[in-house]
Design a protein around this motif. Structure first.
Motif, PDB file in Angstrom:
ATOM      1  N   TYR A 151      79.620   0.170 -28.401  1.00  0.00           N
ATOM      2  CA  TYR A 151      80.072   0.332 -29.781  1.00  0.00           C
ATOM      3  C   TYR A 151      79.662   1.679 -30.365  1.00  0.00           C
ATOM      4  O   TYR A 151      79.896   1.927 -31.550  1.00  0.00           O
ATOM      5  CB  TYR A 151      79.521  -0.791 -30.659  1.00  0.00           C
ATOM      6  CG  TYR A 151      78.061  -1.099 -30.445  1.00  0.00           C
ATOM      7  CD1 TYR A 151      77.063  -0.302 -30.999  1.00  0.00           C
ATOM      8  CD2 TYR A 151      77.673  -2.174 -29.658  1.00  0.00           C
ATOM      9  CE1 TYR A 151      75.732  -0.569 -30.798  1.00  0.00           C
ATOM     10  CE2 TYR A 151      76.335  -2.460 -29.445  1.00  0.00           C
ATOM     11  CZ  TYR A 151      75.374  -1.659 -30.020  1.00  0.00           C
ATOM     12  OH  TYR A 151      74.038  -1.921 -29.798  1.00  0.00           O
ATOM     13  N   GLY A 152      79.058   2.564 -29.590  1.00  0.00           N
ATOM     14  CA  GLY A 152      78.740   3.879 -30.109  1.00  0.00           C
ATOM     15  C   GLY A 152      77.452   4.454 -29.568  1.00  0.00           C
ATOM     16  O   GLY A 152      76.766   3.856 -28.737  1.00  0.00           O
ATOM     17  N   LYS A 153      77.153   5.628 -30.043  1.00  0.00           N
ATOM     18  CA  LYS A 153      75.938   6.344 -29.675  1.00  0.00           C
ATOM     19  C   LYS A 153      74.880   6.084 -30.743  1.00  0.00           C
ATOM     20  O   LYS A 153      75.108   6.316 -31.927  1.00  0.00           O
ATOM     21  CB  LYS A 153      76.224   7.846 -29.568  1.00  0.00           C
ATOM     22  CG  LYS A 153      75.025   8.712 -29.198  1.00  0.00           C
ATOM     23  CD  LYS A 153      75.458  10.165 -29.061  1.00  0.00           C
ATOM     24  CE  LYS A 153      74.299  11.081 -28.726  1.00  0.00           C
ATOM     25  NZ  LYS A 153      74.738  12.487 -28.543  1.00  0.00           N
ATOM     26  N   VAL A 154      73.722   5.586 -30.304  1.00  0.00           N
ATOM     27  CA  VAL A 154      72.639   5.226 -31.214  1.00  0.00           C
ATOM     28  C   VAL A 154      71.526   6.261 -31.072  1.00  0.00           C
ATOM     29  O   VAL A 154      71.021   6.490 -29.977  1.00  0.00           O
ATOM     30  CB  VAL A 154      72.085   3.824 -30.895  1.00  0.00           C
ATOM     31  CG1 VAL A 154      71.012   3.432 -31.904  1.00  0.00           C
ATOM     32  CG2 VAL A 154      73.213   2.794 -30.869  1.00  0.00           C
ATOM     33  N   VAL A 155      71.141   6.894 -32.172  1.00  0.00           N
ATOM     34  CA  VAL A 155      70.013   7.831 -32.182  1.00  0.00           C
ATOM     35  C   VAL A 155      69.105   7.472 -33.347  1.00  0.00           C
ATOM     36  O   VAL A 155      69.534   6.839 -34.314  1.00  0.00           O
ATOM     37  CB  VAL A 155      70.465   9.308 -32.295  1.00  0.00           C
ATOM     38  CG1 VAL A 155      71.360   9.706 -31.132  1.00  0.00           C
ATOM     39  CG2 VAL A 155      71.166   9.561 -33.622  1.00  0.00           C
TER      40      VAL A 155
END
Length: 330
Positions: free
Chosen positions: A240-244
């Protein structure tokens, strides 16, 4: 429910499948090095003394290919395999050639339960069979003189196997023999783990020693760049996306936009494929949905795991809090 133990918890919690009941139970270890199996209703099923703390995480394997699962993990100097009743499996525990502070990974190349157990220990990467024998022909020296800091993971693409691990200096991408498959670049020294992005052309990223994002391409080229959040503490790629995240903000970015969550003194973020995320600070756990932006609540505790205790049950969060294991429905 809440279950009190005899001593403070130092490892876990982990959710493990109980093949006898079909439910998921909980494993923790206390500061006396005792291992506990706690049923899904909070009852302590058994307690087993170990000589040392667990390193890394607890895995489950079907060692005998009969749908009966065993616990597999390392302590500092041994490889352990324990059945659902708390008994050591034959030949285990196995004395490691060298001590490990990283733990182990379980690889199943062909999804046929012919397992390989990879254990980073100092500068060497050891490879064991299901029977606990060292694999002949495996190269244990891929890291050369550098200490390994990341548990290996198996990445498969276009019919090829890539075993990914890391030193503080660089990413290591190996083949099935433990030899370097892709040459990689060197960045600032960092103890952060790498995360893989699976696409038409895969790549890997981690946070460098100065809070920058280190980027490693599959063609061997590498680069680094800063992020709009400034100095980062972690990066994970999910479907569901890039987590930072940094000290006080978690950002999730995908093609549809950006979600942000805030907390003071973020130490770690745990991501689950369905979107659930746990944001851990010094004394609390915030449960959120990283896909939708929903916040389920903040709970007191130092470590946690999310999941379901049965296939039809409500989502739960299992939290360790001093000497207690606590279960909340989300």
């Amino acid at each position: 429910w809440s279950t009190a133990l005899e001593s403070s918890i130092i490892s876990g919690p982990w959710l493990v499948k109980n093949h006898r009941t079909g439910k998921y139970d909980i494993i923790v270890q206390d500061d006396e090095n005792a291992l506990y199996w706690i049923n899904s209703d909070g009852t302590i099923e058994w307690k087993k003394s170990l000589n040392q703390p667990i390193t890394g995480v607890v895995h489950q394997v079907d060692l005998f290919k009969n749908q009966k699962y065993q616990l597999l993990f390392t302590t500092i100097s041994s490889l352990h395999c324990i059945d659902v009743l708390g008994r050591d499996v034959e030949n285990y525990p196995i004395k490691l050639p060298e001590n490990t502070d990283v733990g182990l990974s379980v690889l199943d190349y062909d999804k046929n339960r012919n397992y390989r157990f990879l254990v980073p220990a100092g500068t060497k990467l050891y490879n064991f069979s299901s029977e606990g024998n060292l694999i002949q022909g495996w190269n244990t020296h891929a890291a050369a003189e550098e200490k390994l800091i990341q548990r290996p993971l198996l990445f498969q693409k276009n019919g090829k196997d890539y075993i990914v691990t890391s030193t503080a200096e660089k990413l290591l991408i190996l083949n099935r023999r433990g030899e370097i498959r892709i040459s990689t670049g060197v960045g600032t020294t960092s103890m952060h783990p790498w995360s893989l992005k699976n696409g038409d052309i895969p790549f890997a990223e981690r946070i460098g020693g100065e809070g920058e994002i280190q980027h490693q391409n599959w063609d061997g080229t590498s680069a680094s760049h800063t992020h709009n959040l400034g100095e980062l503490k972690g990066v994970i790629f999910e479907n569901y996306g890039k987590v930072v995240w940094n000290d006080n903000t978690v950002e999730v970015r995908n093609e549809e936009g950006t979600q942000q969550f805030t907390a003071d003194g973020i130490q770690e973020v745990y991501c689950y494929p369905g979107g659930t995320g746990l944001i851990r600070t010094q004394e609390s756990i915030q449960a959120v949905n990283l896909k939708t932006g929903d916040v389920y609540g903040t709970f007191t505790g130092t470590h946690a795991v999310a999941g379901r205790l049965s296939q039809t049950g409500m989502p739960v969060i299992i939290i360790r809090q001093a000497k207690s294991v606590i279960c909340y429905e989300l």
